[in-house]
Design a protein around this motif. Structure first.
Motif, PDB file in Angstrom:
ATOM      1  N   THR A  60       0.827  -1.211   0.000  1.00 26.30           N
ATOM      2  CA  THR A  60       0.000   0.000   0.000  1.00 26.30           C
ATOM      3  C   THR A  60       0.858   1.256   0.000  1.00 26.30           C
ATOM      4  N   GLU A  61       1.899   1.260   0.811  1.00 26.48           N
ATOM      5  CA  GLU A  61       2.793   2.414   0.868  1.00 26.48           C
ATOM      6  C   GLU A  61       3.507   2.635  -0.469  1.00 26.48           C
ATOM      7  N   LEU A  62       4.034   1.570  -1.062  1.00 27.67           N
ATOM      8  CA  LEU A  62       4.753   1.680  -2.325  1.00 27.67           C
ATOM      9  C   LEU A  62       3.823   2.111  -3.447  1.00 27.67           C
ATOM     10  N   THR A  63       2.585   1.639  -3.397  1.00 23.49           N
ATOM     11  CA  THR A  63       1.578   2.050  -4.376  1.00 23.49           C
ATOM     12  C   THR A  63       1.343   3.555  -4.300  1.00 23.49           C
ATOM     13  N   ALA A  64       1.228   4.070  -3.093  1.00 30.55           N
ATOM     14  CA  ALA A  64       0.986   5.503  -2.903  1.00 30.55           C
ATOM     15  C   ALA A  64       2.149   6.335  -3.433  1.00 30.55           C
ATOM     16  N   LEU A  65       3.374   5.861  -3.240  1.00 27.84           N
ATOM     17  CA  LEU A  65       4.531   6.589  -3.752  1.00 27.84           C
ATOM     18  C   LEU A  65       4.507   6.670  -5.273  1.00 27.84           C
ATOM     19  N   VAL A  66       4.233   5.544  -5.929  1.00 29.40           N
ATOM     20  CA  VAL A  66       4.170   5.523  -7.389  1.00 29.40           C
ATOM     21  C   VAL A  66       3.092   6.485  -7.880  1.00 29.40           C
ATOM     22  N   ARG A  67       1.925   6.429  -7.257  1.00 29.97           N
ATOM     23  CA  ARG A  67       0.829   7.317  -7.666  1.00 29.97           C
ATOM     24  C   ARG A  67       1.224   8.781  -7.487  1.00 29.97           C
ATOM     25  N   GLU A  68       1.834   9.103  -6.372  1.00 28.21           N
ATOM     26  CA  GLU A  68       2.174  10.495  -6.068  1.00 28.21           C
ATOM     27  C   GLU A  68       3.154  11.069  -7.077  1.00 28.21           C
ATOM     28  N   GLU A  69       4.223  10.320  -7.385  1.00 31.27           N
ATOM     29  CA  GLU A  69       5.269  10.914  -8.218  1.00 31.27           C
ATOM     30  C   GLU A  69       5.076  10.686  -9.710  1.00 31.27           C
ATOM     31  N   ASN A  70       4.246   9.698 -10.076  1.00 32.99           N
ATOM     32  CA  ASN A  70       4.035   9.426 -11.498  1.00 32.99           C
ATOM     33  C   ASN A  70       2.665   9.858 -12.000  1.00 32.99           C
ATOM     34  N   GLY A  71       1.645   9.830 -11.139  1.00 27.01           N
ATOM     35  CA  GLY A  71       0.322  10.251 -11.560  1.00 27.01           C
ATOM     36  C   GLY A  71      -0.614   9.133 -11.970  1.00 27.01           C
ATOM     37  N   LYS A  72      -0.173   7.873 -11.842  1.00 25.26           N
ATOM     38  CA  LYS A  72      -1.035   6.751 -12.160  1.00 25.26           C
ATOM     39  C   LYS A  72      -2.274   6.718 -11.255  1.00 25.26           C
ATOM     40  N   THR A  73      -3.276   5.975 -11.690  1.00 26.08           N
ATOM     41  CA  THR A  73      -4.374   5.673 -10.782  1.00 26.08           C
ATOM     42  C   THR A  73      -3.871   4.714  -9.708  1.00 26.08           C
ATOM     43  N   THR A  74      -4.633   4.604  -8.631  1.00 23.80           N
ATOM     44  CA  THR A  74      -4.225   3.694  -7.554  1.00 23.80           C
ATOM     45  C   THR A  74      -4.142   2.260  -8.046  1.00 23.80           C
ATOM     46  N   ASP A  75      -5.103   1.833  -8.845  1.00 25.54           N
ATOM     47  CA  ASP A  75      -5.090   0.461  -9.365  1.00 25.54           C
ATOM     48  C   ASP A  75      -3.867   0.209 -10.236  1.00 25.54           C
TER      49      ASP A  75
ATOM     50  N   ALA B 229      -0.977   1.865 -10.142  1.00 27.95           N
ATOM     51  CA  ALA B 229       0.219   1.902  -9.299  1.00 27.95           C
ATOM     52  C   ALA B 229       0.374   0.595  -8.528  1.00 27.95           C
ATOM     53  N   ARG B 230      -0.729   0.076  -8.037  1.00 29.93           N
ATOM     54  CA  ARG B 230      -0.673  -1.194  -7.308  1.00 29.93           C
ATOM     55  C   ARG B 230      -0.233  -2.323  -8.240  1.00 29.93           C
ATOM     56  N   ALA B 231      -0.757  -2.339  -9.463  1.00 29.56           N
ATOM     57  CA  ALA B 231      -0.369  -3.368 -10.426  1.00 29.56           C
ATOM     58  C   ALA B 231       1.117  -3.283 -10.741  1.00 29.56           C
ATOM     59  N   GLU B 232       1.648  -2.061 -10.783  1.00 31.52           N
ATOM     60  CA  GLU B 232       3.085  -1.896 -11.030  1.00 31.52           C
ATOM     61  C   GLU B 232       3.910  -2.536  -9.921  1.00 31.52           C
ATOM     62  N   VAL B 233       3.539  -2.298  -8.680  1.00 32.56           N
ATOM     63  CA  VAL B 233       4.280  -2.879  -7.559  1.00 32.56           C
ATOM     64  C   VAL B 233       4.104  -4.401  -7.546  1.00 32.56           C
ATOM     65  N   GLU B 234       2.922  -4.875  -7.872  1.00 35.35           N
ATOM     66  CA  GLU B 234       2.703  -6.328  -7.931  1.00 35.35           C
ATOM     67  C   GLU B 234       3.581  -6.968  -9.008  1.00 35.35           C
ATOM     68  N   LYS B 235       3.782  -6.265 -10.108  1.00 33.64           N
ATOM     69  CA  LYS B 235       4.694  -6.774 -11.132  1.00 33.64           C
ATOM     70  C   LYS B 235       6.126  -6.790 -10.607  1.00 33.64           C
ATOM     71  N   ALA B 236       6.501  -5.788  -9.823  1.00 37.28           N
ATOM     72  CA  ALA B 236       7.830  -5.784  -9.215  1.00 37.28           C
ATOM     73  C   ALA B 236       8.013  -6.990  -8.307  1.00 37.28           C
ATOM     74  N   ILE B 237       6.960  -7.367  -7.611  1.00 34.22           N
ATOM     75  CA  ILE B 237       7.013  -8.556  -6.751  1.00 34.22           C
ATOM     76  C   ILE B 237       7.231  -9.802  -7.602  1.00 34.22           C
ATOM     77  N   GLU B 238       6.548  -9.892  -8.734  1.00 33.03           N
ATOM     78  CA  GLU B 238       6.740 -11.045  -9.623  1.00 33.03           C
ATOM     79  C   GLU B 238       8.172 -11.089 -10.158  1.00 33.03           C
ATOM     80  N   LEU B 239       8.728  -9.936 -10.504  1.00 36.57           N
ATOM     81  CA  LEU B 239      10.103  -9.890 -10.994  1.00 36.57           C
ATOM     82  C   LEU B 239      11.087 -10.346  -9.917  1.00 36.57           C
ATOM     83  N   THR B 240      10.817  -9.961  -8.677  1.00 36.70           N
ATOM     84  CA  THR B 240      11.661 -10.406  -7.570  1.00 36.70           C
ATOM     85  C   THR B 240      11.548 -11.910  -7.367  1.00 36.70           C
ATOM     86  N   GLU B 241      10.355 -12.415  -7.527  1.00 34.08           N
ATOM     87  CA  GLU B 241      10.125 -13.863  -7.402  1.00 34.08           C
ATOM     88  C   GLU B 241      10.938 -14.619  -8.443  1.00 34.08           C
TER      89      GLU B 241
END
Length: 490
Positions: A88-103, A105-117
């Motif tokens: 949730t925190e990382l999603t808010a950061l992406v939204r704040e500095e990039n302007g994405k919608t919350t959904d 931004a959240r999908a972006e962080v979830e993709k980062a989790i998949e890349l880490t996996e």
């Protein structure tokens, strides 16, 4: 005297496990595209800061590269858990500095989790090979890290794109310099904090902020062995040429003009919704956006339905902002020039204003019909929620239009015919192909990378292909039995 307090602390470089101020650097204001407000400042560092980061990375490399990969990836198992915990925190950061919608931004962080996996699976993918090649003689091949490497990231995915490179390159034993976009520098610092919390040793990841000057310094630095870049094609060419002229490995991903070929037999509702989502997702600011639809034959019902779907996309609700005021002006200029050249505006997103964020940088969804292939909006990357519809009489003409593009990131076809889909798969000039999918991004372990002027260099930037880029082969031949039969091989 009243002093304005910014929402986020001043961004600092991250070197040897510590955030450090760069007193000699110029600073740049960081704006939130949502409101147009200044939310932080970022240093525009010079060579001295890069030298410090490289020295920290060089110091960390011997111990980090000597650690078995199965031990290195344990840090990324812990890091993945931290990404999930702080989603949730990382999603808010992406939204704040990039302007994405919350959904988004959240999908972006979830993709980062998949890349880490995926990085956690690397021990199974890089196991060395060994063979007895002659009596008493064995050959062994292992993958070894390069040393200090660098990743230059763009503004459009401040969390995901760093995860295209950081987990894989570091898990494979390299130490990294990350240069985020100066427009979205905040997320990178939080990534560094969470990696340190997961147990990453100091100096393995370093972050240096800056602009053109620091990018050039990265390309020139003699101790940086490889450079990855994601951004516009114009800059990707410069980075690739400069880095390789300094004898570095380089993979540089550029822009795109992705064509969506829509055939008369395509499913109307599915096609309309997919095309609308492809052209408007992340405000069109992604290199996989469908920005050119090639309408093959009589597809009027699909176009009408597409416009209906696009009208449901509302700035400030389910459509985010573009990155800057300059980007908004540039996108709207493309629309105006197309209209003046004779194209028909079916849905006009110019002059969009969001109540409560009147100073934000918004462009509404825009659909333009009867665009001709010679128009700038048909040839150039607009990077906004704009769809140019180009008419074609048949599939071969549609493919000729797609093939004529300088780019080659993605192409999709919408049809219910397997034979026609196969024909497009075989003849489209793009590295990533979709069938009834508007954004054909491969999922791990499959790699991300385009063709033509959408990518410069060998190997892709993610997935299995990235292993080749971030490692080098060491071959060892051994013989221990002097009594073994000998031949020309031994």
């Amino acid at each position: 005297m009243e002093v304005d307090v910014l929402k986020y602390p001043a961004v600092r470089n991250y070197i040897a496990g510590q955030f450090v101020a760069d007193a000699s650097a110029r600073t740049l204001e960081v704006f939130s595209p949502i409101s147009g407000a200044v939310i932080s400042t970022v240093p525009l560092s010079r060579m001295d800061a890069l030298n410090q980061a490289v020295e920290a990375a060089r110091g960390a490399f011997p111990a980090w590269s000597a650690m078995p990969i199965k031990e290195r990836v344990q840090i990324f198992y812990r890091y993945k858990t931290l990404l999930e915990k702080h989603l949730t925190e990382l999603t808010a950061l992406v939204r704040e500095e990039n302007g994405k919608t919350t959904d988004e931004a959240r999908a972006e962080v979830e993709k980062a989790i998949e890349l880490t996996e995926f990085a956690c699976s690397l021990p199974q993918l890089v196991a060395g090979e060994m063979m007895e090649v002659s009596a008493g003689v064995e050959c062994r091949v292992d993958r070894k890290p390069l040393g200090v490497v660098a990743s230059i990231a763009p503004f459009n995915f401040p969390n995901m794109v760093p995860h295209w490179t950081v987990p894989n390159a570091i898990a494979l034993g390299n130490c990294m310099i990350l240069k985020p976009s100066e427009q979205v520098p905040i997320s990178a610092g939080r990534i560094a904090e969470l990696l340190k919390e997961a147990g990453l040793p100091d100096g393995v990841l370093n972050i240096v902020h800056g602009d053109k000057e620091i990018v050039e310094a990265i390309c020139d630095h003699p101790d940086i062995k490889a450079v990855s870049f994601v951004g516009s094609t114009k800059i990707a060419k410069v980075v690739y040429q400069r880095a390789t002229s300094n004898l570095k490995r380089c993979v540089a991903l550029g822009g795109a003009k992705n064509h969506l070929l829509v055939l008369p037999d395509a499913h109307v509702d599915m096609t309309a919704s997919n095309v609308a989502a492809s052209m408007s997702g992340c405000a069109g600011q992604r290199c996989m956006a469908g920005s050119a639809m090639v309408a093959v034959g009589a597809v009027e019902p699909i176009i009408s339905r597409l416009v209906e779907e696009a009208r449901k996309i509302v700035p400030g609700k389910n459509l985010g902002s573009v990155i800057s005021r300059q980007a908004k002006e540039r996108i709207e200029r493309y629309i105006t020039e197309a209209e003046q050249a004779g194209a028909h505006i079916l849905l006009d997103g110019r002059n969009a204003v969001v109540a409560g964020n009147e100073d934000g940088y918004y462009v509404g969804p825009t659909v333009i019909d009867h665009v001709t292939p010679d128009m700038a909006i048909a040839r150039e990357e607009v990077f906004g929620p704009v769809l140019a519809i180009i008419r074609a009489h048949d599939l071969d003409e549609a493919l000729a239009i797609e093939n004529a593009s300088n780019y080659g990131n993605a192409a999709s076809v919408f049809t219910q015919s397997g034979g026609l889909a196969r024909y497009v798969m075989e003849n489209a000039s793009a590295g990533m192909i979709g069938v009834n999918i508007g954004v054909p991004v491969p999922r791990e372990p499959f790699s991300f990378g385009g063709w033509n002027e959408s990518k410069f260099g060998a190997c892709d930037i993610t997935g299995k292909s990235s292993i080749e880029f971030w490692t080098q082969l060491k071959k060892v031949t051994t013989k221990w039995n002097p009594e073994s039969r000998t031949n020309w091989m031994s």
